[in-house]
Scaffold this motif. Structure first.
Motif, PDB file in Angstrom:
ATOM      1  N   ASP A 242      39.641  34.927  32.635  1.00 52.93           N
ATOM      2  CA  ASP A 242      39.913  35.217  33.845  1.00 52.93           C
ATOM      3  C   ASP A 242      39.470  36.643  34.065  1.00 52.93           C
ATOM      4  O   ASP A 242      39.971  37.557  33.602  1.00 52.93           O
ATOM      5  CB  ASP A 242      41.364  35.220  34.245  1.00 52.93           C
ATOM      6  CG  ASP A 242      41.862  33.549  34.183  1.00 52.93           C
ATOM      7  OD1 ASP A 242      41.247  32.752  33.739  1.00 52.93           O
ATOM      8  OD2 ASP A 242      42.985  33.357  33.891  1.00 52.93           O
ATOM      9  N   PRO A 243      38.380  36.707  34.884  1.00 52.12           N
ATOM     10  CA  PRO A 243      38.067  38.276  35.287  1.00 52.12           C
ATOM     11  C   PRO A 243      38.935  38.914  35.951  1.00 52.12           C
ATOM     12  O   PRO A 243      39.852  38.148  36.863  1.00 52.12           O
ATOM     13  CB  PRO A 243      36.651  38.048  35.750  1.00 52.12           C
ATOM     14  CG  PRO A 243      36.728  36.603  36.565  1.00 52.12           C
ATOM     15  CD  PRO A 243      37.716  35.831  35.560  1.00 52.12           C
TER      16      PRO A 243
ATOM     17  N   ASP B 291      33.905  42.205  33.309  1.00 52.80           N
ATOM     18  CA  ASP B 291      33.955  41.744  34.816  1.00 52.80           C
ATOM     19  C   ASP B 291      33.253  40.349  34.777  1.00 52.80           C
ATOM     20  O   ASP B 291      33.319  39.648  35.914  1.00 52.80           O
ATOM     21  CB  ASP B 291      33.251  42.589  35.673  1.00 52.80           C
ATOM     22  CG  ASP B 291      34.134  43.839  35.888  1.00 52.80           C
ATOM     23  OD1 ASP B 291      35.333  43.891  35.598  1.00 52.80           O
ATOM     24  OD2 ASP B 291      33.462  44.806  36.360  1.00 52.80           O
ATOM     25  N   ARG B 292      32.441  39.951  33.888  1.00 56.17           N
ATOM     26  CA  ARG B 292      31.505  38.844  34.086  1.00 56.17           C
ATOM     27  C   ARG B 292      32.438  37.399  33.972  1.00 56.17           C
ATOM     28  O   ARG B 292      32.042  36.293  34.176  1.00 56.17           O
ATOM     29  CB  ARG B 292      30.493  38.595  32.922  1.00 56.17           C
ATOM     30  CG  ARG B 292      29.597  40.106  32.756  1.00 56.17           C
ATOM     31  CD  ARG B 292      28.662  39.752  31.702  1.00 56.17           C
ATOM     32  NE  ARG B 292      28.090  40.871  31.282  1.00 56.17           N
ATOM     33  CZ  ARG B 292      27.400  41.409  30.114  1.00 56.17           C
ATOM     34  NH1 ARG B 292      27.447  40.718  29.164  1.00 56.17           N
ATOM     35  NH2 ARG B 292      26.814  42.509  29.989  1.00 56.17           N
ATOM     36  N   GLY B 293      33.683  37.392  33.296  1.00 55.98           N
ATOM     37  CA  GLY B 293      34.322  36.041  33.049  1.00 55.98           C
ATOM     38  C   GLY B 293      33.864  35.379  31.815  1.00 55.98           C
ATOM     39  O   GLY B 293      34.501  34.158  31.577  1.00 55.98           O
ATOM     40  N   GLU B 294      32.820  35.667  31.276  1.00 54.50           N
ATOM     41  CA  GLU B 294      32.283  34.768  30.318  1.00 54.50           C
ATOM     42  C   GLU B 294      31.312  35.594  29.473  1.00 54.50           C
ATOM     43  O   GLU B 294      30.763  36.688  29.866  1.00 54.50           O
ATOM     44  CB  GLU B 294      31.770  33.591  30.739  1.00 54.50           C
ATOM     45  CG  GLU B 294      30.276  33.680  31.504  1.00 54.50           C
ATOM     46  CD  GLU B 294      29.936  32.446  32.099  1.00 54.50           C
ATOM     47  OE1 GLU B 294      30.427  31.436  31.655  1.00 54.50           O
ATOM     48  OE2 GLU B 294      28.764  32.539  32.632  1.00 54.50           O
TER      49      GLU B 294
ATOM     50  N   ALA C  86      45.026  42.602  26.314  1.00 53.90           N
ATOM     51  CA  ALA C  86      45.334  43.328  27.706  1.00 53.90           C
ATOM     52  C   ALA C  86      44.245  42.895  28.495  1.00 53.90           C
ATOM     53  O   ALA C  86      44.862  42.904  29.835  1.00 53.90           O
ATOM     54  CB  ALA C  86      45.336  44.975  27.256  1.00 53.90           C
ATOM     55  N   ARG C  87      43.260  42.881  28.465  1.00 54.05           N
ATOM     56  CA  ARG C  87      42.132  42.810  29.402  1.00 54.05           C
ATOM     57  C   ARG C  87      41.452  41.505  29.476  1.00 54.05           C
ATOM     58  O   ARG C  87      40.708  41.097  30.742  1.00 54.05           O
ATOM     59  CB  ARG C  87      40.987  43.746  29.121  1.00 54.05           C
ATOM     60  CG  ARG C  87      41.717  45.281  28.955  1.00 54.05           C
ATOM     61  CD  ARG C  87      40.389  46.347  28.789  1.00 54.05           C
ATOM     62  NE  ARG C  87      39.310  46.390  29.991  1.00 54.05           N
ATOM     63  CZ  ARG C  87      38.408  46.816  30.167  1.00 54.05           C
ATOM     64  NH1 ARG C  87      37.981  47.924  29.009  1.00 54.05           N
ATOM     65  NH2 ARG C  87      37.553  46.911  31.053  1.00 54.05           N
ATOM     66  N   LEU C  88      41.706  40.368  28.812  1.00 54.86           N
ATOM     67  CA  LEU C  88      41.147  39.079  28.981  1.00 54.86           C
ATOM     68  C   LEU C  88      42.124  38.226  29.018  1.00 54.86           C
ATOM     69  O   LEU C  88      42.253  37.385  28.028  1.00 54.86           O
ATOM     70  CB  LEU C  88      40.140  38.880  27.907  1.00 54.86           C
ATOM     71  CG  LEU C  88      38.986  39.962  27.488  1.00 54.86           C
ATOM     72  CD1 LEU C  88      37.729  39.402  26.606  1.00 54.86           C
ATOM     73  CD2 LEU C  88      38.137  40.573  28.785  1.00 54.86           C
ATOM     74  N   PRO C  89      42.808  37.835  30.061  1.00 50.96           N
ATOM     75  CA  PRO C  89      43.753  36.836  30.238  1.00 50.96           C
ATOM     76  C   PRO C  89      43.114  35.586  30.153  1.00 50.96           C
ATOM     77  O   PRO C  89      41.728  35.206  30.649  1.00 50.96           O
ATOM     78  CB  PRO C  89      44.512  37.030  31.651  1.00 50.96           C
ATOM     79  CG  PRO C  89      43.610  37.921  32.504  1.00 50.96           C
ATOM     80  CD  PRO C  89      42.680  38.574  31.368  1.00 50.96           C
TER      81      PRO C  89
END
Length: 401
Positions: free
Chosen positions: A398-399, A122-125, A368-371
């Motif tokens: 992209d979160p 969820d952090r995006g980084e 699958a989870r980190l586009p």
């Protein structure tokens, strides 16, 4: 004293080689495929052509493992030895790494991977080395050995010290960390010996299995047990961590590769094998000659250290089409059969199937989870010259919406 001609062609410790070993190996293959480096004590040779490397891996009588698989002369025994000693110790532990045993671990590794990614997605980084690539294999091998997960930070520190010592001109610089690891493992072994003495049930782990194993009707001594446990610990985490980080670098450096993996998840196995070929976590390991040997028109003296450059062999243009291009379109079976990243012959990596599975699961979950995964800084290389991997991996994605 003038610089030896060979060392002007290839210096394995130079900043240029450390930053880009593949370019150095191309020069070696073109100019000096059988190379002697005099800047280390003892001096060592390097073989860079596929045919020469695989012949050395086959010819265990001429190219011995008895004096260690690093550049220094030492004899730790155990699986880093020659038959019959090697055969016995390998049989002791290989049951834990059979295809069935590895397959049985898959649900647990899937769950662990999902849990680790949950903590940062969820952090995006974040740093993917710290978030996933390092803890995943470290926790897995700790569970297999039967030591507490909470000790993984200390395990990683000790493991790094053992790896650094393997390729160091002065291994004594890491003596304190190596002794601490040995002491810790012996405490674990003694706890299981106490259970045996008290007639109490043993835990289902590798330390317990090795404590009760017998050789010629007797139990293993500490001197026999420790090299086995250390090899399992070190081999079970650092190289798999590097496999995961190396794959992420290649899959994100070219626009469209990460998106393609997300769109075609069946390519994950090709991605793992091509990463192993293109960026092997172990650039090469050493053998010691037992007699004079002629290779490529040069004579390697007896009792000489010889580095078998898996990474160079994996890009030998005589063996591979377009060897210096990372491609998801290579044939999966041909990759698995042909690259030498897990070695070859009797010393082929015992944990190869486990490493492949951990990397496959990690890349599957990440893709699958980190586009739109991309690196946000230059990853920092791990230090040992004979290994190739990253100890930092700053990234963004992209979160979830």
């Amino acid at each position: 004293m003038s610089t030896p001609v060979d060392d002007t062609i290839y210096d394995p410790f130079s900043p240029e080689t450390m930053a880009d070993p593949a370019a150095a190996y191309q020069r070696l293959q073109a100019q000096c495929p059988v190379h002697r480096y005099d800047g280390f004590d003892p001096p060592f040779w390097s073989l860079s052509r596929y045919d020469d490397v695989i012949e050395a891996l086959r010819n265990i009588r001429t190219y011995s493992s008895h004096y260690g698989q690093g550049p220094n002369m030492n004899s730790s025994g155990s699986m880093q030895s020659d038959p019959p000693q090697h055969t016995f110790f390998r049989r002791l532990v290989q049951k834990a790494f059979t295809p069935r045993a590895v397959a049985d671990m898959e649900p647990r590794i899937e769950a662990l991977t999902a849990q680790l990614i949950d903590a940062f997605a969820d952090r995006g980084e974040g740093d993917l080395h710290e978030g996933l690539a390092y803890p995943l294999p470290t926790i897995v091998i700790a569970q297999m050995l039967g030591v507490p997960e909470e000790d993984r930070e200390q395990f990683k520190h000790w493991s790094d010290a053992n790896v650094a010592a393997l390729g160091s001109q002065d291994p004594t610089a890491y003596a304190a960390e190596r002794r601490a690891l040995s002491d810790y493992l012996l405490v674990q072994a003694d706890e299981r010996r106490a259970l045996v003495a008290e007639g109490r049930p043993l835990p289902d782990d590798l330390i317990a299995a090795l404590v009760v194993a017998e050789i010629e009707g007797r139990r293993l001594t500490n001197a026999e047990l420790l090299p086995l446990l250390i090899q399992l610990l070190v081999g079970g985490n650092e190289t798999t961590t590097s496999l995961i980080t190396n794959a992420i670098v290649r899959l994100t450096e070219e626009p469209g590769r990460w998106a393609r993996l997300r769109a075609e998840p069946h390519l994950v196995d090709v991605a793992v094998e091509e990463s192993l070929r293109f960026d092997p976590p172990v650039l090469g390991l050493f053998r010691t000659t037992t007699c004079p040997v002629e290779v490529g028109g040069r004579t390697i003296e007896p009792e000489a250290k010889v580095m078998l450059l898996y990474a160079a062999a994996n890009r030998d243009p005589e063996q591979w089409d377009d060897p210096n291009t990372f491609s998801l379109d290579r044939d999966l079976d041909a990759l698995r059969r042909h690259h030498l990243s897990f070695g070859y012959g009797i010393h082929v990596c015992l944990g190869a199937a486990l490493a492949r599975m951990e990397a496959r699961i990690a890349l599957t979950h990440l893709s699958a989870r980190l586009p739109n995964l991309r690196l946000t800084g230059e990853p920092e290389r791990i230090a040992p010259f004979l290994l190739w991997g990253k100890k930092t991996m700053p990234a963004a994605w992209d979160p979830p919406a």
